[in-house]
Design an enzyme around this catalytic site. Structure first.
Site, PDB file in Angstrom:
ATOM      1  N   ARG A   1      54.157  40.152  62.779  1.00 59.77           N
ATOM      2  CA  ARG A   1      54.960  39.868  62.639  1.00 59.77           C
ATOM      3  C   ARG A   1      55.625  41.085  61.912  1.00 59.77           C
ATOM      4  O   ARG A   1      55.862  41.835  62.759  1.00 59.77           O
ATOM      5  CB  ARG A   1      54.686  39.438  60.930  1.00 59.77           C
ATOM      6  CG  ARG A   1      56.060  38.680  59.817  1.00 59.77           C
ATOM      7  CD  ARG A   1      55.679  37.790  59.272  1.00 59.77           C
ATOM      8  NE  ARG A   1      55.284  38.504  57.825  1.00 59.77           N
ATOM      9  CZ  ARG A   1      55.242  38.399  56.610  1.00 59.77           C
ATOM     10  NH1 ARG A   1      54.299  36.866  56.710  1.00 59.77           N
ATOM     11  NH2 ARG A   1      54.429  38.431  55.818  1.00 59.77           N
TER      12      ARG A   1
ATOM     13  N   ARG B   1      45.974  40.947  53.477  1.00 62.68           N
ATOM     14  CA  ARG B   1      45.338  40.710  54.168  1.00 62.68           C
ATOM     15  C   ARG B   1      46.030  40.626  55.318  1.00 62.68           C
ATOM     16  O   ARG B   1      46.121  40.976  56.720  1.00 62.68           O
ATOM     17  CB  ARG B   1      44.836  39.433  54.686  1.00 62.68           C
ATOM     18  CG  ARG B   1      46.205  38.513  54.133  1.00 62.68           C
ATOM     19  CD  ARG B   1      45.822  37.213  54.841  1.00 62.68           C
ATOM     20  NE  ARG B   1      46.312  35.469  54.073  1.00 62.68           N
ATOM     21  CZ  ARG B   1      46.796  35.014  54.353  1.00 62.68           C
ATOM     22  NH1 ARG B   1      45.792  35.130  55.795  1.00 62.68           N
ATOM     23  NH2 ARG B   1      47.628  34.088  54.214  1.00 62.68           N
TER      24      ARG B   1
ATOM     25  N   LYS C   1      48.852  40.228  59.955  1.00 61.84           N
ATOM     26  CA  LYS C   1      49.001  39.122  59.138  1.00 61.84           C
ATOM     27  C   LYS C   1      47.119  39.046  59.648  1.00 61.84           C
ATOM     28  O   LYS C   1      47.210  38.454  60.646  1.00 61.84           O
ATOM     29  CB  LYS C   1      49.648  38.248  58.776  1.00 61.84           C
ATOM     30  CG  LYS C   1      49.217  37.511  57.827  1.00 61.84           C
ATOM     31  CD  LYS C   1      50.562  36.102  57.921  1.00 61.84           C
ATOM     32  CE  LYS C   1      50.166  35.700  56.269  1.00 61.84           C
ATOM     33  NZ  LYS C   1      51.626  34.728  56.047  1.00 61.84           N
TER      34      LYS C   1
ATOM     35  N   ASP D   1      56.568  36.842  44.682  1.00 61.44           N
ATOM     36  CA  ASP D   1      55.879  37.611  46.101  1.00 61.44           C
ATOM     37  C   ASP D   1      56.412  37.109  47.437  1.00 61.44           C
ATOM     38  O   ASP D   1      56.449  38.009  48.224  1.00 61.44           O
ATOM     39  CB  ASP D   1      54.261  38.088  45.717  1.00 61.44           C
ATOM     40  CG  ASP D   1      53.560  37.198  46.062  1.00 61.44           C
ATOM     41  OD1 ASP D   1      53.757  35.903  45.060  1.00 61.44           O
ATOM     42  OD2 ASP D   1      52.708  36.599  46.273  1.00 61.44           O
ATOM     43  N   ASN D   2      56.725  36.411  47.851  1.00 71.69           N
ATOM     44  CA  ASN D   2      57.019  34.894  49.174  1.00 71.69           C
ATOM     45  C   ASN D   2      58.522  35.193  48.814  1.00 71.69           C
ATOM     46  O   ASN D   2      59.168  34.331  49.836  1.00 71.69           O
ATOM     47  CB  ASN D   2      56.848  33.967  48.868  1.00 71.69           C
ATOM     48  CG  ASN D   2      55.150  34.193  49.345  1.00 71.69           C
ATOM     49  OD1 ASN D   2      54.304  35.436  49.553  1.00 71.69           O
ATOM     50  ND2 ASN D   2      53.835  33.048  48.777  1.00 71.69           N
TER      51      ASN D   2
ATOM     52  N   GLY E   1      49.404  42.491  46.513  1.00 67.43           N
ATOM     53  CA  GLY E   1      49.666  43.402  46.876  1.00 67.43           C
ATOM     54  C   GLY E   1      49.712  42.989  49.057  1.00 67.43           C
ATOM     55  O   GLY E   1      48.475  42.083  49.168  1.00 67.43           O
TER      56      GLY E   1
ATOM     57  N   ARG F   1      59.569  43.410  48.538  1.00 65.95           N
ATOM     58  CA  ARG F   1      59.762  41.931  47.792  1.00 65.95           C
ATOM     59  C   ARG F   1      60.213  41.537  46.274  1.00 65.95           C
ATOM     60  O   ARG F   1      60.141  42.751  46.099  1.00 65.95           O
ATOM     61  CB  ARG F   1      58.178  40.868  47.636  1.00 65.95           C
ATOM     62  CG  ARG F   1      57.785  41.079  49.068  1.00 65.95           C
ATOM     63  CD  ARG F   1      56.202  41.303  49.099  1.00 65.95           C
ATOM     64  NE  ARG F   1      56.057  41.166  49.881  1.00 65.95           N
ATOM     65  CZ  ARG F   1      55.033  40.741  50.668  1.00 65.95           C
ATOM     66  NH1 ARG F   1      55.098  38.924  50.804  1.00 65.95           N
ATOM     67  NH2 ARG F   1      54.735  40.883  51.844  1.00 65.95           N
TER      68      ARG F   1
ATOM     69  N   ASP G   1      39.059  37.569  52.565  1.00 63.25           N
ATOM     70  CA  ASP G   1      38.570  37.999  53.449  1.00 63.25           C
ATOM     71  C   ASP G   1      38.959  38.932  53.998  1.00 63.25           C
ATOM     72  O   ASP G   1      38.441  39.464  55.430  1.00 63.25           O
ATOM     73  CB  ASP G   1      37.351  36.683  54.387  1.00 63.25           C
ATOM     74  CG  ASP G   1      38.194  35.795  54.826  1.00 63.25           C
ATOM     75  OD1 ASP G   1      39.678  35.911  54.660  1.00 63.25           O
ATOM     76  OD2 ASP G   1      37.857  35.271  55.430  1.00 63.25           O
ATOM     77  N   GLY G   2      40.602  39.242  54.241  1.00 60.23           N
ATOM     78  CA  GLY G   2      41.067  39.673  54.837  1.00 60.23           C
ATOM     79  C   GLY G   2      41.219  39.037  56.135  1.00 60.23           C
ATOM     80  O   GLY G   2      42.558  39.543  57.035  1.00 60.23           O
TER      81      GLY G   2
HETATM   82  P1  AMP Z   1      50.335  34.714  50.309  1.00 62.46           P
HETATM   83  O1  AMP Z   1      49.666  33.446  49.625  1.00 62.46           O
HETATM   84  O2  AMP Z   1      49.735  34.257  51.671  1.00 62.46           O
HETATM   85  O3  AMP Z   1      51.582  34.440  49.808  1.00 62.46           O
HETATM   86  O4  AMP Z   1      49.325  35.021  49.679  1.00 62.46           O
HETATM   87  C1  AMP Z   1      49.457  35.726  48.198  1.00 62.46           C
HETATM   88  C2  AMP Z   1      48.197  37.336  47.487  1.00 62.46           C
HETATM   89  O5  AMP Z   1      47.321  36.510  48.190  1.00 62.46           O
HETATM   90  C3  AMP Z   1      48.368  38.043  48.448  1.00 62.46           C
HETATM   91  O6  AMP Z   1      47.862  39.499  48.210  1.00 62.46           O
HETATM   92  C4  AMP Z   1      47.196  38.150  49.822  1.00 62.46           C
HETATM   93  O7  AMP Z   1      47.189  39.320  50.443  1.00 62.46           O
HETATM   94  C5  AMP Z   1      46.940  37.138  49.315  1.00 62.46           C
HETATM   95  N1  AMP Z   1      45.712  36.646  50.690  1.00 62.46           N
HETATM   96  C6  AMP Z   1      46.080  35.394  50.922  1.00 62.46           C
HETATM   97  N2  AMP Z   1      45.004  35.151  51.265  1.00 62.46           N
HETATM   98  C7  AMP Z   1      43.835  36.292  51.785  1.00 62.46           C
HETATM   99  C8  AMP Z   1      42.839  36.583  52.475  1.00 62.46           C
HETATM  100  N3  AMP Z   1      42.106  35.602  53.167  1.00 62.46           N
HETATM  101  N4  AMP Z   1      41.913  37.980  52.301  1.00 62.46           N
HETATM  102  C9  AMP Z   1      42.525  38.516  51.309  1.00 62.46           C
HETATM  103  N5  AMP Z   1      43.946  38.706  50.082  1.00 62.46           N
HETATM  104  C10 AMP Z   1      44.445  37.225  50.515  1.00 62.46           C
HETATM  105 MG    MG Z   2      53.270  36.092  50.654  1.00 62.90          MG
END
Ligand code: AMP
Ligand code: MG
Length: 494
Positions: free
Chosen positions: A177, A94, A114, A253-254, A91, A184, A126-127
């Site tokens: 974005r 961030r 983002k 998810d991507n 989900g 997805r 940390d979001g």
């Molecule tokens: P990503 O690798 O960017 O595609 O992210 C994979 C998952 O990790 C997704 O659910 C993102 O929302 C979560 N995520 C990535 N970075 C953070 C972050 N700094 N804080 C919270 N969730 C994150």
């Molecule tokens: Mg992603």
């Protein structure tokens, strides 16, 4: 009371139609926001005034400090297979979807943040988003757009004025974005894992209405949806391969059902050609290496197909057989797209024997691999040769070994006459310039370490016309020194 800021006309179909698949949530405020980049061209396409978006109210919007009228922010739920393993709950940890607008071409577009702070899906994160990855996503997204490859695009980057803790403290940023949608494969996996078939049908109908409206009346709409998504991915990955792009983290998810490239984390472009090239620091096994991307797209599509089975047919055996046929057809469809891309790159018409042209393209790649030749410059040299112009004798394609000369004879014999349309196609298939990894790093470092956006702006300008041989941009065409490429690593944008 000042009039509410109203730069966009929102129409938020996702939260309206799929309320159970998202959570209403507010962005965290930014203490000292600074607008580092606004995509004026994209703003205009969205019907917004770039001047208004650069005003203090615009900065407050992109910083998450003041929502524009009509926004209804939500964190979207999704699951996903990451490097092969299933996570039932990922989900927007961030990210937030602010809402949707209809752009000047009548297309519905998501506007999302983002790096806007923690949400119910943040798990231990940390979001936040660091500035470097936000700028990288801006730059590579604009590159893909300029190359004519479907992609999400960045509308703005603000520095939040806050430091985020990574291996070291880094300036934080919010990227805004714009995407055809953020649905997805992982969104379907979430629903299949947690929800009823009713929700699944609602989501599938939503995607059909949004991305494949012609299928609404189809006798087998959900099988046809699988087919449509598979076709878009087959084409997309062929386009990536044509420009040497390595996505780096093709988790389910991507992978966007729209067929846009999404989530520029540890992505990079090939320098010298090798199909096993991988730059991502977290991909030790090479799962998402350059040459594996089509197979990985097919793997992801199989996960998508599994979620759709209850909708495809009430007879499970028949549903599996139908879905399997679509997944099995993927390699062939991808190969056709790949051949189209390669023919354009080699300046060949589509009247030749497909198998022979396929072999010719493969043999060129083998020749690049053996000589460790630069992917981008080698293909671009073919344009010069095809146009009958002189190529400098020290050109890397000509300089090393004789294998290229043998290949060149076959290539010329295949089509001695190249008409202007084919030469033009070559000029739009073989970029003169791609964002070289070392140049990207130079630009991001200046922004992050010295608050100097000038190198980023110069590089951005250069990659916005990747097919034009503009002498001013010549330094950007030079490959990275081999030792830099050998140790080059990209990191997930976390
Ligand atoms: P990503 O690798 O960017 O595609 O992210 C994979 C998952 O990790 C997704 O659910 C993102 O929302 C979560 N995520 C990535 N970075 C953070 C972050 N700094 N804080 C919270 N969730 C994150
Ligand atoms: Mg992603």
């Amino acid at each position: 009371m000042p009039a509410a800021f109203h730069p966009f006309t929102f129409d938020n179909s996702y939260v309206r139609d799929l309320e159970t698949l998202c959570v209403r949530w507010q962005p965290s405020p930014s203490p000292r926001p600074q607008l580092l980049r606004l995509n004026a061209d994209l703003a205009q396409t969205l019907g917004a005034d770039p001047a208004a978006l650069s005003s203090p109210e615009g900065v407050a919007l992109f910083a998450g400090n003041a929502l524009p009228e009509g926004a209804d922010p939500v964190a979207q739920a999704y699951a996903g297979h990451q490097f092969g393993g299933f996570s039932p709950q990922l989900g927007d940890g961030r990210a937030l979807l602010l809402g949707e607008v209809i752009n000047r071409h009548g297309q519905r577009r998501d506007i999302a943040f983002k790096g806007s702070g923690q949400t119910p899906f943040s798990r231990r994160g940390d979001g936040k988003c660091a500035l470097g990855p936000a700028l990288r996503e801006y730059l590579i997204g604009e590159t893909m757009h300029a190359l004519g490859i479907p992609t999400t695009r960045a509308l703005a980057v603000v520095a939040t004025g806050e430091m985020v803790r990574r291996e070291r403290a880094l300036p934080g940023a919010i990227l805004t974005r714009v995407a055809a949608s953020h649905v997805r494969v992982g969104t379907f996996e979430f629903v299949a894992a947690h929800r009823h078939t009713d929700d699944l049908k609602r989501l599938a109908d939503y995607v059909i209405a949004r991305h494949d409206p012609d299928l609404a009346e189809h006798p087998h709409p959900y099988l046809a949806l699988l087919e449509a998504v598979a076709k878009r991915q087959a084409a997309l990955v062929a386009r990536w391969l044509g420009v040497g792009f390595i996505h780096g983290v093709m988790n389910t998810d991507n992978m966007a059902l729209s067929g846009e490239t999404i989530d520029y984390g540890p992505c990079a472009f090939l320098e010298s050609y090798h199909p096993r090239t991988v730059f991502s620091s977290i991909d030790a096994q090479g799962r998402y290496a350059y040459g594996r991307q089509a197979a990985m797209a097919q793997w992801n599509l199989a996960r998508f197909a599994e979620t759709l089975l209850p909708l495809i047919d009430t007879d499970m055996e028949k549903a599996i057989a139908d879905a399997t046929a679509v997944i099995d057809a993927f390699p062939e469809i991808h190969q056709q797209h790949w051949l189209t891309v390669m023919r354009a790159k080699l300046g060949l018409d589509d009247r030749g024997d497909p198998a022979a042209d396929h072999q010719l393209a493969d043999d060129f790649l083998t020749c690049l691999q053996r000589g460790r030749r630069d992917f981008t410059l080698s293909f671009r040299t073919l344009n010069t040769l095809a146009a009958g112009e002189l190529v400098a004798p020290d050109n890397p394609l000509l300089a090393v070994g004789s294998d290229f000369h043998d290949w060149q004879h076959r290539w010329q014999a295949r089509q001695p006459e190249r008409n202007p349309a084919l030469l033009d196609a070559m000029n739009h298939a073989n970029p003169w310039l791609i964002p070289r990894n070392h140049q990207v790093e130079i630009a991001l470092e200046a922004a992050v370490d010295r608050n100097d956006m000038a190198p980023f702006e110069h590089l951005l300008k250069a990659i916005q016309s990747p097919f034009d041989a503009n002498p001013q941009h010549l330094p950007y065409t030079e490959p990275a020194p081999a030792d830099v490429t050998a140790s080059y690593q990209t990191f997930c944008g976390t």
